[in-house]
Design a protein around this motif. Sequence first.
Motif, PDB file in Angstrom:
ATOM      1  N   GLY A 113       0.813  -1.188   0.052  1.00 32.21           N
ATOM      2  CA  GLY A 113      -0.038   0.049   0.040  1.00 32.21           C
ATOM      3  C   GLY A 113       0.864   1.452  -0.041  1.00 32.21           C
ATOM      4  O   GLY A 113       2.157   1.146   0.475  1.00 32.21           O
ATOM      5  N   VAL A 114       0.350   2.328  -0.551  1.00 31.60           N
ATOM      6  CA  VAL A 114       0.970   3.636  -0.725  1.00 31.60           C
ATOM      7  C   VAL A 114       0.155   4.525  -0.173  1.00 31.60           C
ATOM      8  O   VAL A 114      -1.323   4.500  -0.534  1.00 31.60           O
ATOM      9  CB  VAL A 114       1.487   4.260  -2.139  1.00 31.60           C
ATOM     10  N   SER A 115       0.388   5.549   1.013  1.00 35.31           N
ATOM     11  CA  SER A 115      -0.818   6.329   1.462  1.00 35.31           C
ATOM     12  C   SER A 115      -0.185   7.659   1.534  1.00 35.31           C
ATOM     13  O   SER A 115       1.026   7.708   1.762  1.00 35.31           O
ATOM     14  CB  SER A 115      -1.328   5.966   2.762  1.00 35.31           C
ATOM     15  N   GLU A 116      -0.882   8.661   1.522  1.00 39.38           N
ATOM     16  CA  GLU A 116      -0.419  10.067   1.651  1.00 39.38           C
ATOM     17  C   GLU A 116      -1.181  11.046   2.790  1.00 39.38           C
ATOM     18  O   GLU A 116      -2.529  10.901   2.528  1.00 39.38           O
ATOM     19  CB  GLU A 116      -0.402  10.808   0.197  1.00 39.38           C
ATOM     20  N   ALA A 117      -0.793  11.410   3.904  1.00 40.05           N
ATOM     21  CA  ALA A 117      -1.568  11.791   4.721  1.00 40.05           C
ATOM     22  C   ALA A 117      -0.648  13.027   5.594  1.00 40.05           C
ATOM     23  O   ALA A 117       0.651  12.733   5.678  1.00 40.05           O
ATOM     24  CB  ALA A 117      -2.170  11.201   5.817  1.00 40.05           C
ATOM     25  N   PHE A 118      -1.144  14.059   5.950  1.00 39.21           N
ATOM     26  CA  PHE A 118      -0.628  15.333   6.448  1.00 39.21           C
ATOM     27  C   PHE A 118       0.805  15.496   5.734  1.00 39.21           C
ATOM     28  O   PHE A 118       1.893  16.017   6.507  1.00 39.21           O
ATOM     29  CB  PHE A 118      -0.246  14.874   7.963  1.00 39.21           C
ATOM     30  N   GLY A 119       0.826  15.700   4.494  1.00 42.17           N
ATOM     31  CA  GLY A 119       1.934  16.058   3.679  1.00 42.17           C
ATOM     32  C   GLY A 119       3.116  15.018   3.852  1.00 42.17           C
ATOM     33  O   GLY A 119       4.142  15.287   3.291  1.00 42.17           O
ATOM     34  N   VAL A 126       4.196  10.849   2.859  1.00 42.84           N
ATOM     35  CA  VAL A 126       3.973   9.510   1.997  1.00 42.84           C
ATOM     36  C   VAL A 126       4.583   8.369   2.836  1.00 42.84           C
ATOM     37  O   VAL A 126       5.750   8.635   3.023  1.00 42.84           O
ATOM     38  CB  VAL A 126       4.568   9.721   0.483  1.00 42.84           C
ATOM     39  N   THR A 127       3.515   7.309   2.795  1.00 47.73           N
ATOM     40  CA  THR A 127       4.090   6.087   3.516  1.00 47.73           C
ATOM     41  C   THR A 127       3.823   4.788   2.614  1.00 47.73           C
ATOM     42  O   THR A 127       2.710   4.789   1.871  1.00 47.73           O
ATOM     43  CB  THR A 127       3.293   5.594   4.954  1.00 47.73           C
ATOM     44  N   VAL A 128       4.810   4.038   2.678  1.00 44.89           N
ATOM     45  CA  VAL A 128       4.719   2.885   1.633  1.00 44.89           C
ATOM     46  C   VAL A 128       5.068   1.664   2.669  1.00 44.89           C
ATOM     47  O   VAL A 128       5.708   1.608   3.436  1.00 44.89           O
ATOM     48  CB  VAL A 128       5.912   2.868   0.652  1.00 44.89           C
ATOM     49  N   GLU A 129       4.148   0.628   2.369  1.00 44.81           N
ATOM     50  CA  GLU A 129       4.261  -0.536   3.226  1.00 44.81           C
ATOM     51  C   GLU A 129       4.482  -1.922   2.231  1.00 44.81           C
ATOM     52  O   GLU A 129       4.101  -1.880   1.326  1.00 44.81           O
ATOM     53  CB  GLU A 129       2.786  -0.893   3.869  1.00 44.81           C
ATOM     54  N   VAL A 130       5.586  -2.406   2.767  1.00 42.97           N
ATOM     55  CA  VAL A 130       5.989  -3.610   1.911  1.00 42.97           C
ATOM     56  C   VAL A 130       5.921  -4.710   2.598  1.00 42.97           C
ATOM     57  O   VAL A 130       6.122  -4.935   3.943  1.00 42.97           O
ATOM     58  CB  VAL A 130       7.367  -3.319   1.393  1.00 42.97           C
ATOM     59  N   ASP A 131       6.178  -6.046   1.995  1.00 50.84           N
ATOM     60  CA  ASP A 131       6.225  -7.363   2.560  1.00 50.84           C
ATOM     61  C   ASP A 131       7.701  -7.563   2.805  1.00 50.84           C
ATOM     62  O   ASP A 131       8.515  -7.145   2.087  1.00 50.84           O
ATOM     63  CB  ASP A 131       5.684  -8.240   1.693  1.00 50.84           C
ATOM     64  N   ARG A 148       8.576   7.604   3.837  1.00 57.58           N
ATOM     65  CA  ARG A 148       8.382   6.586   5.140  1.00 57.58           C
ATOM     66  C   ARG A 148       8.224   5.117   4.356  1.00 57.58           C
ATOM     67  O   ARG A 148       7.161   4.902   3.750  1.00 57.58           O
ATOM     68  CB  ARG A 148       7.485   6.876   6.097  1.00 57.58           C
ATOM     69  N   VAL A 149       8.912   4.368   4.862  1.00 60.97           N
ATOM     70  CA  VAL A 149       8.765   2.811   4.462  1.00 60.97           C
ATOM     71  C   VAL A 149       8.594   1.994   5.684  1.00 60.97           C
ATOM     72  O   VAL A 149       9.343   2.023   6.347  1.00 60.97           O
ATOM     73  CB  VAL A 149       9.935   2.336   3.665  1.00 60.97           C
ATOM     74  N   ARG A 150       7.422   1.182   5.816  1.00 63.97           N
ATOM     75  CA  ARG A 150       7.209   0.242   6.890  1.00 63.97           C
ATOM     76  C   ARG A 150       7.214  -1.181   6.435  1.00 63.97           C
ATOM     77  O   ARG A 150       6.328  -1.363   5.390  1.00 63.97           O
ATOM     78  CB  ARG A 150       5.829   0.612   7.513  1.00 63.97           C
ATOM     79  N   VAL A 151       7.634  -2.156   7.108  1.00 61.69           N
ATOM     80  CA  VAL A 151       7.813  -3.576   6.961  1.00 61.69           C
ATOM     81  C   VAL A 151       7.581  -4.306   8.205  1.00 61.69           C
ATOM     82  O   VAL A 151       8.250  -3.733   9.201  1.00 61.69           O
ATOM     83  CB  VAL A 151       8.982  -4.021   6.081  1.00 61.69           C
ATOM     84  N   PHE A 152       6.425  -5.100   8.249  1.00 66.75           N
ATOM     85  CA  PHE A 152       6.136  -5.969   9.462  1.00 66.75           C
ATOM     86  C   PHE A 152       6.913  -6.971   9.305  1.00 66.75           C
ATOM     87  O   PHE A 152       7.128  -7.748   8.592  1.00 66.75           O
ATOM     88  CB  PHE A 152       4.720  -6.115   9.462  1.00 66.75           C
TER      89      PHE A 152
END
Length: 201
Positions: A22-28, A30-35, A97-101
């Motif tokens: 997923g890619v989201s944009e909030a409060f200026g 950008v966050t990308v979530e990857v596996d 910002r990149v987030r990986v669980f």
Amino acid sequence: MQRNPVELANKVRILLGGKVLGVSEAFGEVTVEVDPSVYLEVMQKLRDDPSLCFEELIDLCGVDYAGYGGDSENSRDRKRFAVVVHLLSLTFNCRLRVRVFAGDGEMPEVPSVIEIWPSANWFEREAFDLYGILFRGHPDLRRILTDYGFVGHPFRKDFPVQGYVEMRYDEKERRVVYQPVTIEPREITPRVVRHSGGGEK
């Protein structure tokens, strides 16, 4: 030239497509979530693609989502530990910002990005030390902030506030010794001050 967040989010969606969750944009921002399975591939692309050019890793940290969102269904479906990376593109003057669980279990694990950004070295050691997140491929993964004999990972939400052991200098032995914590748990009641007018302040 500065790239605005909406433009950046669209560019990432086009270039990475199905490789991101997923890619989201909030409060200026950008966050990308990857596996975890495509984490290294995505990070390499973010750095090397000429239309992205995220040359600098600014920060990397662990996150413990235990209890996040209360007892809702979403909190039960979500994995507990994640790694969040903040990247900077000097070329396009923008951040990402990149987030990986990490995988579930006592020893969550994600790949190390040290080969892509050598500055990740100490950040990954810190996340390992404080959260217990393992970074596969890290050449020197050991504690960096806590003592060598420290038990547990202090930023985990289930870690006791007072810890497990305390240390003190022993005059007889002339060295620092460890002993079980002697702090007694106590209930703190807030003090209410009443004024002559009858109101509380």
